[in-house]
Design an enzyme around this catalytic site. Structure first.
Site, PDB file in Angstrom:
ATOM      1  N   ASP A  17       0.810  -1.227   0.000  1.00  0.00           N
ATOM      2  CA  ASP A  17       0.000   0.000   0.000  1.00  0.00           C
ATOM      3  C   ASP A  17       0.840   1.273   0.000  1.00  0.00           C
ATOM      4  OD1 ASP A  17      -2.262  -1.685   0.257  1.00  0.00           O
ATOM      5  OD2 ASP A  17      -1.990  -1.720   2.431  1.00  0.00           O
ATOM      6  N   HIS A  58      -4.222  -1.835  -6.065  1.00  0.00           N
ATOM      7  CA  HIS A  58      -3.470  -0.700  -6.606  1.00  0.00           C
ATOM      8  C   HIS A  58      -4.471   0.363  -7.040  1.00  0.00           C
ATOM      9  CE1 HIS A  58       0.118  -3.436  -7.877  1.00  0.00           C
ATOM     10  NE2 HIS A  58      -0.036  -3.335  -6.582  1.00  0.00           N
TER      11      HIS A  58
HETATM   12  P1  IMP Z   1      -3.102 -12.685   2.152  1.00  0.00           P
HETATM   13  O1  IMP Z   1      -2.155 -12.109   1.158  1.00  0.00           O
HETATM   14  O2  IMP Z   1      -4.539 -12.451   1.802  1.00  0.00           O
HETATM   15  O3  IMP Z   1      -2.767 -14.097   2.480  1.00  0.00           O
HETATM   16  O4  IMP Z   1      -2.909 -11.873   3.521  1.00  0.00           O
HETATM   17  C1  IMP Z   1      -1.761 -12.018   4.328  1.00  0.00           C
HETATM   18  C2  IMP Z   1      -1.326 -10.708   4.941  1.00  0.00           C
HETATM   19  O5  IMP Z   1      -0.842  -9.831   3.919  1.00  0.00           O
HETATM   20  C3  IMP Z   1      -2.444  -9.934   5.629  1.00  0.00           C
HETATM   21  O6  IMP Z   1      -1.932  -9.276   6.766  1.00  0.00           O
HETATM   22  C4  IMP Z   1      -2.876  -8.940   4.588  1.00  0.00           C
HETATM   23  O7  IMP Z   1      -3.485  -7.805   5.151  1.00  0.00           O
HETATM   24  C5  IMP Z   1      -1.563  -8.608   3.937  1.00  0.00           C
HETATM   25  N1  IMP Z   1      -1.680  -8.159   2.546  1.00  0.00           N
HETATM   26  C6  IMP Z   1      -1.890  -8.932   1.473  1.00  0.00           C
HETATM   27  N2  IMP Z   1      -1.906  -8.196   0.358  1.00  0.00           N
HETATM   28  C7  IMP Z   1      -1.701  -6.932   0.724  1.00  0.00           C
HETATM   29  C8  IMP Z   1      -1.564  -5.698  -0.001  1.00  0.00           C
HETATM   30  O8  IMP Z   1      -1.628  -5.644  -1.238  1.00  0.00           O
HETATM   31  N3  IMP Z   1      -1.329  -4.596   0.762  1.00  0.00           N
HETATM   32  C9  IMP Z   1      -1.204  -4.634   2.113  1.00  0.00           C
HETATM   33  N4  IMP Z   1      -1.310  -5.764   2.812  1.00  0.00           N
HETATM   34  C10 IMP Z   1      -1.554  -6.888   2.137  1.00  0.00           C
END
Ligand code: IMP
Length: 453
Positions: free
Chosen positions: A18, A51
């Site tokens: 982010d 994004h």
């Molecule tokens: P997952 O990718 O859905 O397995 O989530 C695992 C961890 O990564 C969690 O804490 C999510 O909030 C974080 N996360 C996954 N994708 C993003 C992103 O694009 N931006 C910020 N955090 C992310």
């Protein structure tokens, strides 16, 4: 030493995701695409990413699986084999982009046939897992970890399976997840799973699942194909500009992040090597820029950052910089810039440059606090990615003067930036030992300054 390839750039999150990568790439690619052929390549993650690209009209669109280079007419967009793709959400996203860019988008998006599928079964399993384990609690709910787990368990479904559509293979997949979920006390067909559009849909019976997938595969098949040879040919042609757009950030890597808030894909620049099957080695990419926020850090999830800010300033930043998750809309935690953490992420992430975003997020008379070191019991220590360790460190801060945010948001060149901002940028660059290639000065597409084009 690997030879550096001309016209190659990679952008990845330098902290917890982010950071504003989407619009950085959008700006970068649109500047380059005017003059040269461009390939935009995404190698990791799936619909967990968010994004946000803001257009001159003020319209905002959050992309999840497509890289933001898709908004640049003529840019070829490759979804690499390191990604996990959700067919229904991807189709919805392509049609959203089409409504802005027109039908020509169809000719530019290509999906590596070896990319792995992330389906409603994975989303349902992840939702059930959440009730059982601490680790899944912070996930975006998009079934990312289960889809990657399929690879390690040696039974991934790939994009090529959508094209050949062997019903038995998908049936076996459904039955496997139905059995797992039933073992955990739930019924797969009656579970609701989230969609890109915000609504929740029922997974439904095996037949409903297969019919839906069959329908989606007929729409997605034209995008799916062999990309290896084309990629190889373009990579050796140095006139073609390559932009690698990563998702998430190094601080979310399962090896280098803090549990349980970690994601399953390789979020370092090394991930490009495996996704391209060894065609592109990160050392050959001329600019491997970590995108970070200039004056603060933000993160979603349950981790406690050592430099967490007091809520009065954090909530001001959260509102001004719109710090809510693009995928899940969760409010993000806000922290002071943490140089020990950023140094660690830059090293393990194989970073060689910086992009600093949100340079306009400063307040008159409020100095910018930056953590330059950690101490435990008076001894200086390095960053290490464990919550129990981070809970013990005492951040050491310095304060730097803020600047006129209006001047920053109007600046078109480096020279027009206030001196205090330039001093701050020099300080960060020196401390991290990395050159700055770009800064962004506000949310609009044109509010960006290239430092070393
Ligand atoms: P997952 O990718 O859905 O397995 O989530 C695992 C961890 O990564 C969690 O804490 C999510 O909030 C974080 N996360 C996954 N994708 C993003 C992103 O694009 N931006 C910020 N955090 C992310």
């Amino acid at each position: 030493m690997a030879k550096v390839r001309k016209n190659s750039f990679a952008f990845g999150g330098g902290a917890f995701g982010d950071e504003g990568k989407g619009r950085v790439v959008d700006k970068f690619v649109s500047d380059f695409a005017k003059k040269k052929p461009v390939v935009v390549y995404r190698d990791n993650g799936g619909s967990n990413a968010g994004h946000t690209v803001e257009f001159e009209s003020g319209e905002r669109l959050a992309l999840h699986q497509l890289p933001s280079g898709v908004f640049v007419p003529k840019a070829i967009v490759l979804l690499g084999r390191g990604m996990v793709l959700h067919p229904a959400d991807l189709l919805a996203e392509i049609s959203q982009v089409e409504s802005i860019m027109g039908e020509e988008v169809k000719n530019r998006v290509q999906i590596d046939e070896m990319a792995v599928l992330s389906l409603d079964t994975h989303r349902a399993f992840e939702a059930v897992l959440k009730q059982w384990q601490e680790g899944g609690r912070g996930a975006t709910g998009r079934g990312i970890a289960p889809a990657y787990a399929d690879i390690l368990l040696r039974h991934p479904l790939r994009a090529s399976d959508l094209v050949s559509f062997d019903k038995e293979k998908f049936r076996a997949h459904f039955r496997f997840y139905a059995a797992l979920i039933s073992g955990l006390g739930e019924k797969l067909e009656s579970l609701l799973v989230p969609r890109l559009t915000g609504e929740k849909v029922l997974v439904g019976t095996e037949k409903e699942f297969l019919d839906r997938l069959k329908e989606e595969s007929s729409h997605l098949a034209p995008y799916i194909g062999e990309t290896f040879e084309k990629l190889k040919k373009n990579w050796v042609d140095e006139k073609v500009v390559f932009v690698f757009e990563k998702a998430q950030g190094v601080g979310l890597d399962a090896r280098y992040g803090v549990y349980p808030d970690v994601t399953a894909s390789d979020v370092t620049f090394r991930g490009i090597f495996s996704s391209t099957e060894g065609i592109v080695s990160p050392e050959e990419i001329a600019v491997r820029a970590a995108v970070i926020k200039a004056t603060y850090m933000s993160s979603v999830g349950s981790r406690n950052l050592p430099t967490e800010m007091e809520e009065s300033l954090a909530s001001r930043i959260r509102e001004d910089a719109h710090e809510y998750g693009a995928t899940t809309k969760r409010p993000r935690g806000i922290a002071y810039l943490d140089l020990p953490a950023l140094k660690f992420f830059a090293r393990v992430g194989e970073v060689n440059a910086l992009v600093l975003t949100h340079l306009d997020i400063v307040y008159p008379g409020v100095p910018i606090k930056v953590c330059t070191a950690y101490k435990i019991d008076g001894q200086e220590v390095s960053y290490r990615p464990y919550q129990s360790f981070l809970d013990k460190v005492r951040p050491q801060y310095i304060e730097l003067p803020s600047w006129d945010c209006r001047k920053v948001s109007q600046a078109k060149t480096r020279e027009e930036l206030p001196q205090e901002a330039l001093n701050f940028l020099d300080f960060i660059s020196r401390e991290l030992g990395l050159p700055i290639v770009m800064v962004t000065t506000g949310p609009k597409r044109e509010q960006a300054i290239l430092f070393n084009p």
